[in-house]
Design an enzyme around this catalytic site. Sequence first.
Site, PDB file in Angstrom:
ATOM      1  N   HIS A 169      -8.145  43.133 -50.671  1.00  0.00           N
ATOM      2  CA  HIS A 169      -8.387  42.769 -49.260  1.00  0.00           C
ATOM      3  C   HIS A 169      -7.896  43.880 -48.325  1.00  0.00           C
ATOM      4  CE1 HIS A 169      -9.549  38.533 -49.832  1.00  0.00           C
ATOM      5  NE2 HIS A 169      -8.798  38.631 -50.909  1.00  0.00           N
ATOM      6  N   CYS A 192     -13.454  41.296 -52.140  1.00  0.00           N
ATOM      7  CA  CYS A 192     -13.012  40.329 -53.143  1.00  0.00           C
ATOM      8  C   CYS A 192     -14.212  39.527 -53.658  1.00  0.00           C
ATOM      9  CB  CYS A 192     -11.901  39.457 -52.577  1.00  0.00           C
ATOM     10  SG  CYS A 192     -10.818  38.838 -53.857  1.00  0.00           S
ATOM     11  N   GLU A 250      -8.555  44.336 -45.319  1.00  0.00           N
ATOM     12  CA  GLU A 250      -8.392  43.893 -43.918  1.00  0.00           C
ATOM     13  C   GLU A 250      -6.930  43.686 -43.533  1.00  0.00           C
ATOM     14  OE1 GLU A 250      -9.700  42.152 -46.380  1.00  0.00           O
ATOM     15  OE2 GLU A 250      -9.377  39.989 -46.215  1.00  0.00           O
ATOM     16  N   PRO A 260       5.173  20.166 -16.924  1.00  0.00           N
ATOM     17  CA  PRO A 260       5.254  20.137 -18.396  1.00  0.00           C
ATOM     18  C   PRO A 260       6.283  21.140 -18.933  1.00  0.00           C
ATOM     19  CG  PRO A 260       2.951  20.195 -17.682  1.00  0.00           C
ATOM     20  CD  PRO A 260       3.789  20.416 -16.456  1.00  0.00           C
TER      21      PRO A 260
HETATM   22  N1  GLN Z   1     -12.872  33.305 -56.078  1.00  0.00           N
HETATM   23  C1  GLN Z   1     -12.704  34.657 -56.472  1.00  0.00           C
HETATM   24  C2  GLN Z   1     -11.551  34.818 -57.452  1.00  0.00           C
HETATM   25  O1  GLN Z   1     -10.740  33.974 -57.585  1.00  0.00           O
HETATM   26  C3  GLN Z   1     -12.520  35.546 -55.269  1.00  0.00           C
HETATM   27  C4  GLN Z   1     -11.262  35.291 -54.517  1.00  0.00           C
HETATM   28  C5  GLN Z   1     -11.230  35.945 -53.169  1.00  0.00           C
HETATM   29  O2  GLN Z   1     -12.254  36.326 -52.631  1.00  0.00           O
HETATM   30  N2  GLN Z   1     -10.067  36.025 -52.563  1.00  0.00           N
HETATM   31  O3  GLN Z   1     -11.425  35.828 -58.099  1.00  0.00           O
END
Ligand code: GLN
Length: 545
Positions: A506, A380, A508, A191
């Site tokens: 976020h 979030c 992370e 392959p």
């Molecule tokens: N749905 C939520 C907002 O729009 C959270 C978005 C998210 O967790 N990234 O604010």
Amino acid sequence: MAKYIFVTGGVVSSVGKGIAVASIGTLLKSRQIKVAAQKNDPYLNVDPGTLSPYQHGEVFVTQDGAETDLDLGHYERFIGIDLTKASSITTGQVYSSIIEQERKGIFLGGTIQVVPHVTNEIKRRIKQVAEVSGADVVIAEIGGTVGDIEGLPFLEAIRQMRRDEGRDNLLYVHVTFLPHIAATDELKTKPTQHSVNELRRIGIQPDVILCRSDREMPKEIRDKIALFCDVDSEAVIPLATSETIYEVPLLLEDAGLADFIVSHLGLKAESSDLDDWRRMVYRLKSPKELVKIGLVGKYVELKDAYYSIREALGHAALFHDREVQIDWIDSEELEGGHYDRLKKVQGIIVPGGFGYRGIGGMMEAATYARVHKVPYLGICLGMQVMVIEFARHVFNSSDPDSTEFNPTTLYPVIDLLPDQRIIADKGGTMRKGSYPCQLLPGSRAARSYEVVLVHERHRHRYEFNNQFRTRLQEEGLVYSGVSPDGLIVEMCEISDHPWMVGCQFHPEFRSRPNQPHPLFRGFIDAAKDVLIDESQAPLPLPQNT
Ligand code: GLN
């Protein structure tokens, strides 16, 4: 002038091209070479922002607010750099900009064609990465597998770049897969040969073939591939599946890949310093006590949807000499108060998400964490859930909500900012990218970060509603992070709780294996000492708490 490394894939998808790019970046950076990376995605979507997590896994957000493929997360974590919008391109973006130019008459009535217009636009965007980053080497990954129809313009573009940039200034790496045949206990090269032939048909002769396999590759296989595919023997690099992805740079280093690249491209390089990385991998592979975390989300069957969170938990656990064991809990399973799985974890994390499905279960998880004093990190949506849950408890009503889920609630504790409502187009109202956040001295957040001002990446539409700020504060909600003008609540925590922290951003995306994110570190620190007593029935939860 920047040099380029192009990474293509053959035989099968999911062969680890992203990790290969990230690892090459790690190795070059360890030689003091300035590196940037780019993902070229041949699909027609303009960005992965609106793609279903089921199809595409996590959306990785860059500091300048681009919604990108999760491979950019590998690049950032491994290389330890912050990338920009320029590092993520899709066919959709390429075509949109060409069509926009065509509509403006910029092509003066010329016929617009894949070659040269599309390929020129791709080349322009590849070179733009070198310009905006000032990197010595740009590593560009071409998504998909050689032979895909939609990948052709990208391959043609990188083929042309050999002429444009000079053949000494670029290098083609082809990542393939060697299947193992159990009956004869051998790895097969056919392959790979076919895939290289396909690449050659397009006009690209690979300089390096990276052979992913689930077994060690014997020397005769290496020689065979070198012969049939016409590459140097030392440029056939074995890559057997490793225990951890963070070991891949070390395997490639030991196989001599970086030295080959440095000499082939004539790069000015220092000697490689991978001591910290080696130590990190050694620690990662040694046995450790577990820390058990429940991740309550709605895409848990697809772990790629929370890729960066999983990595960030692992980085933080390693910092505390633990190994994280994640229980992936489908939030819908918790609805109606089925807490059994929550009883078996030392910390609860509720990640980001959109839409109403599964919210009830996340709310149950927040109630459980608050009442039983289990460490909780809300990211979030997870912070919004924490605020809604707290407000339901304070107002002794099930009505408090986000207007995302209930537009007519009397307690819109999470809402659009007033000026957002004017913008009808949903996509336009999203807050994306890095924003500053001022921390409240003495709060758990500030103690975790150990600084007073941080910059974190956002991707959301709704915000904490300031109308409820005073009332919830009186009841014990602490605003541990706010925008520097004081107008937006970015972080909150519950005062009467060991560690219940929510962030509107976020964290992370900024965690690195050798530099765990402070919030994840703080969370794991709080969770690691929680004792689990599975025999004990969960305390009955009061109604509406
Ligand atoms: N749905 C939520 C907002 O729009 C959270 C978005 C998210 O967790 N990234 O604010």
